[in-house]
Enzyme design. Structure first.
Site, short mmCIF file in Angstrom:
data_model
loop_
_atom_site.label_atom_id
_atom_site.label_comp_id
_atom_site.label_asym_id
_atom_site.label_seq_id
_atom_site.Cartn_x
_atom_site.Cartn_y
_atom_site.Cartn_z
N GLU A 1 24.60 46.80 -44.67
CA GLU A 1 22.92 46.84 -44.54
C GLU A 1 22.51 45.52 -43.87
OE1 GLU A 1 20.51 48.62 -44.84
OE2 GLU A 1 21.61 50.38 -45.44
C1 LIG Z 1 32.65 49.53 -46.68
C2 LIG Z 1 31.36 49.63 -45.77
C3 LIG Z 1 30.70 50.62 -45.54
C4 LIG Z 1 29.53 50.87 -44.64
N1 LIG Z 1 28.70 51.80 -44.51
C5 LIG Z 1 27.89 51.81 -43.54
C6 LIG Z 1 27.36 53.15 -43.20
O1 LIG Z 1 27.27 54.14 -43.96
N2 LIG Z 1 26.77 53.47 -41.90
C7 LIG Z 1 26.81 52.29 -41.00
O2 LIG Z 1 26.05 52.52 -39.86
N3 LIG Z 1 27.51 51.34 -41.20
C8 LIG Z 1 28.03 50.93 -42.22
N4 LIG Z 1 28.67 49.86 -42.39
C9 LIG Z 1 28.88 48.91 -41.47
C10 LIG Z 1 28.25 47.60 -41.73
O3 LIG Z 1 26.68 47.64 -41.67
C11 LIG Z 1 28.83 46.64 -40.70
O4 LIG Z 1 30.00 46.08 -41.05
C12 LIG Z 1 27.74 45.32 -40.58
O5 LIG Z 1 26.43 45.62 -40.06
C13 LIG Z 1 28.34 44.15 -39.80
O6 LIG Z 1 28.84 44.70 -38.52
P1 LIG Z 1 30.37 44.34 -38.21
O7 LIG Z 1 31.27 44.76 -39.25
O8 LIG Z 1 30.55 44.84 -36.83
O9 LIG Z 1 30.44 42.86 -37.94
P2 LIG Z 1 29.60 41.97 -36.98
O10 LIG Z 1 28.57 42.19 -36.47
O11 LIG Z 1 30.89 41.85 -35.68
O12 LIG Z 1 29.90 40.57 -37.83
C14 LIG Z 1 30.87 39.42 -37.86
C15 LIG Z 1 30.40 38.19 -38.37
O13 LIG Z 1 29.40 37.68 -37.44
C16 LIG Z 1 28.17 37.50 -37.78
N5 LIG Z 1 27.18 37.43 -36.60
C17 LIG Z 1 27.37 38.77 -35.99
N6 LIG Z 1 26.27 38.39 -34.87
C18 LIG Z 1 25.54 37.40 -35.43
C19 LIG Z 1 24.40 36.63 -34.93
N7 LIG Z 1 23.71 37.07 -33.79
N8 LIG Z 1 24.24 35.52 -35.34
C20 LIG Z 1 24.81 34.82 -36.27
N9 LIG Z 1 25.92 35.50 -36.77
C21 LIG Z 1 26.33 36.88 -36.49
C22 LIG Z 1 28.01 38.21 -38.85
O14 LIG Z 1 27.11 37.63 -39.91
C23 LIG Z 1 29.41 38.22 -39.58
O15 LIG Z 1 29.46 37.27 -40.44
C24 LIG Z 1 29.77 49.52 -43.40
C25 LIG Z 1 30.45 48.63 -43.56
C26 LIG Z 1 31.43 48.61 -44.65
C27 LIG Z 1 32.21 47.39 -44.69
#
Ligand SMILES: Cc1cc2nc3c(=O)[nH]c(=O)nc-3n(C[C@H](O)[C@H](O)[C@H](O)COP(=O)(O)OP(=O)(O)OC[C@H]3O[C@@H](n4cnc5c(N)ncnc54)[C@H](O)[C@@H]3O)c2cc1C
Length: 610
Positions: free
Chosen positions: A467
């Site tokens: 989220e």
């Molecule tokens: C158990 C679980 C349940 C989930 N359920 C759902 C679901 O039901 N539906 C759904 O759509 N998604 C779901 N998600 C996805 C979740 O919303 C994403 O994991 C989250 O948005 C982060 O995306 P990412 O994992 O690709 O990490 P990334 O976006 O790659 O982020 C990696 C790191 O980089 C940082 N970062 C990224 N961009 C920036 C920036 N511009 N500036 C500074 N820092 C940055 C982030 O803060 C983080 O620390 C779920 C995730 C998990 C683990």
């Protein structure tokens, strides 16, 4: 203090939720109906959720090639929750709902989240159906949302993709019109979707007759290219099994296939999935293998709202979804605190230090008698019960936004803009810290699976990630929310905090807290300006997380003091407030210093110096 007593205090003595009954929407409600909802939820959580929390952790969902297998307790918990009416608690009476205030719904859900955070998955179904109630056509509401509210169908939110998490503008799932008659489908303009969605919670299971996916995808422009940025994103209903206009299953499987289950650190009671849309595993409506590259024509989806409006529709529901995440983190903090308190009261270890040292001939004391254990218990109490107050305060604002006078509703909206990133993130960080302290109180035992606290910590670790990650929330707070409408949200908050300070100054024993709060408020205000003094977002936002930590601590200090004004002689609350003001609030100095000076230490770190 038992959770029920804490909730009663917060709801009635502090937030005065009884006053809501004077509003037409809640006119059928009273203390009795509110109590009845809490009684029912407390009982179901005790009987169907809490006893199975460890079971759903050890018996992780698995896929046998055809079906996802989960313990029978998972289905029993879903059925009991659906039967309680909580899925539709906030809906109109006419639609079979209870017209329950959101603040009551949130409070009641704390019992389930504390009993077993992952067994339910209901938060997604309610969020999905609420979104359709706000943006769907009358038939979409009737066919999809109504069947989610009655528990026949469940819902998901499909935003993330393997390569697009925080940056949703980079999604590549595409949606193209499905045939010449696509615009005249009664369920909504019909499209074919192709793409992969990652991390989808409750994306596949056998708990309900059908799963209603809400999917973000891009409709290509006339040149066949996807529009860059968020503007090209639209929202679609993609049911796992197709339905007719009466909501009956047609017997056709839509082309949504489970590519794999993710194996998680925690929250193992709910599946987490990689879903393939439209890749041809379940060819649907005679177009199997007919895709451009022979990989399937696409999963059938129905447009919600207008093309290009997908993210706006999703974000409409974000406030409540994010308050829900904060509530989950809070409930886990409370669960760990309760376990740690019980353990500390019963574990004999060590002897007190007297003026002449320790006397080994004396019996051991229970660890709750050591100052350091009390410190850790007080921290957990201050974090978790404080977070509960924050969540319910925000939930009460949601009710104000929906049912208040136009002026009050607008003020609530503005306050929620600023408070929502805090409501999501502060509990996710500090109730996780509470769970870590709960392990510490247990010593080595806390590090084993013989006690529940390690699971609480693992379950809670998710909340800073989904989220909107911690970093993204912080950038939203400092980059957007406190600046919106000329900083109006911050001004409104300051007025409310000042009102608390003024009342507290009248009570000599609270005057020191009131003065400390006034100083902290002034510091946060000045730091907000200093962060933006150069007007360069790279400088302002480089230390957004410490800013959010300080802002959150300011909010918690305020809410502790405000609660104390409602019950000045309550010993536990008095002590927790004192702990927060003496041990926690001073931490904001360090957090704010780097923000105010736009300290470039992190931003300037050369990559090859790591
Ligand atoms: C158990 C679980 C349940 C989930 N359920 C759902 C679901 O039901 N539906 C759904 O759509 N998604 C779901 N998600 C996805 C979740 O919303 C994403 O994991 C989250 O948005 C982060 O995306 P990412 O994992 O690709 O990490 P990334 O976006 O790659 O982020 C990696 C790191 O980089 C940082 N970062 C990224 N961009 C920036 C920036 N511009 N500036 C500074 N820092 C940055 C982030 O803060 C983080 O620390 C779920 C995730 C998990 C683990």
């Amino acid at each position: 203090m038992a959770l029920r007593d804490t909730l009663e205090f917060l709801l009635h003595d502090w937030l005065r939720v009884g006053d809501l009954s004077s509003r037409p929407r809640f006119a059928d409600h009273s203390r009795e109906t509110f109590d009845a909802v809490l009684d029912t939820c407390e009982r179901i959580a005790r009987e169907k959720f809490a006893p199975f929390n460890r079971l759903v952790d050890t018996e992780e969902p698995r896929f046998d090639g055809e079906k996802v297998i989960q313990p029978a307790a998972t289905k029993a918990a879903w059925d009991a929750y659906a039967a309680s009416g909580m899925l539709s608690a906030a809906q109109d009476h006419a639609a079979g709902g209870m017209q329950l205030p959101y603040v009551l719904e949130s409070a009641a859900n704390v019992f389930f989240a504390k009993g077993s955070i992952s067994i339910g998955g209901s938060i997604l179904t309610v969020g999905n159906a609420n979104l359709l109630m706000a943006h769907g056509t009358p038939l979409q509401k009737q066919v999809f949302a109504a069947n989610e509210f009655n528990g026949r169908f469940s819902g998901t939110m499909c935003l993330s993709e393997p390569q697009a998490g925080s940056s949703l503008s980079d999604i590549t799932t595409r949606a193209v019109p499905d045939g010449a008659d696509h615009a005249s489908d009664p369920l909504g303009p019909r499209y074919r979707l192709r793409g992969n969605k990652m991390w989808i919670s409750a994306g596949e299971h056998e708990l309900t007759e059908n799963i209603i996916h809400l999917v973000l995808a891009k409709i290509p422009g006339p040149d066949g290219q996807l529009v860059p940025g968020v503007k090209g994103i639209s929202l679609f209903i993609v049911p796992k099994k197709l339905v007719d206009t009466q909501g009956r299953l047609t017997g056709e499987r839509n082309d949504v296939a489970l590519a794999g289950l993710n194996h998680k650190l925690g929250w193992r009671g709910i599946t987490n999935t990689l879903l393939n849309f439209g890749e041809g595993k379940f060819p649907v409506r005679g177009q199997g293998g007919a895709g451009i590259d022979g990989a399937g024509a696409g999963a059938i989806g129905y447009l919600v709202g207008q093309p290009g409006d997908g993210l706006r529709c999703m974000f409409h529901m974000m406030n409540e979804a994010r308050i829900g995440i904060g509530m989950a983190a809070t409930a886990l903090g409370l669960a760990g605190y309760e376990a740690a308190l019980d353990y500390a009261r019963n574990r004999p270890q060590g002897r007190p230090v007297g003026p002449s040292g320790k006397d080994p001939s004396q019996p051991q004391v229970r660890i709750i008698e050591h100052a350091d254990i009390k410190r850790m218990l007080l921290a957990q109490k201050a974090y978790s019960e404080g977070a509960l107050a924050l969540i319910l305060y925000c939930a009460r604002l949601v009710d104000e936004q929906h049912t208040g006078t136009p002026e009050a509703a607008d003020e609530a909206r503005m306050l929620l803009e600023v408070l929502t990133p805090i409501a999501k993130s502060w509990p996710s960080e500090f109730c996780l810290e509470a769970n870590s302290l709960a392990i510490q109180v247990h010593g080595g035992y806390g590090y084993t699976r013989d006690f529940p606290v390690e699971q609480y910590w693992r379950d809670n670790r998710l909340n800073m990630i989904h989220e909107g990650t911690h970093g993204i929330q912080a950038a939203d707070l400092l980059g957007r929310k406190v600046m919106m409408e000329g900083g109006r949200g911050l001004k409104l908050l300051a007025q409310r905090i000042d009102a608390t300070i003024a009342r507290a100054l009248h009570q000599p024993e609270l005057a020191a807290h009131a003065n400390a709060l006034a100083q902290a408020l002034q510091q946060v205000g000045a730091t907000t300006k200093a962060a933006w003094a150069s007007g360069d977002p790279r400088e302002a936002l480089a230390n957004a997380v410490p800013y959010m930590q300080a802002f959150g601590h300011l909010m918690l200090a305020w809410l502790w003091l405000d609660q104390l004004l409602a019950a000045p002689s309550h010993e536990g609350r008095r002590r927790a407030t004192r702990y927060f003001f003496h041990y926690e609030l001073p931490r904001i100095d360090a957090w704010l210093r780097v923000v105010a000076s736009r300290d470039p230490t992190c931003a300037d770190m050369p990559e090859d110096a790591f």
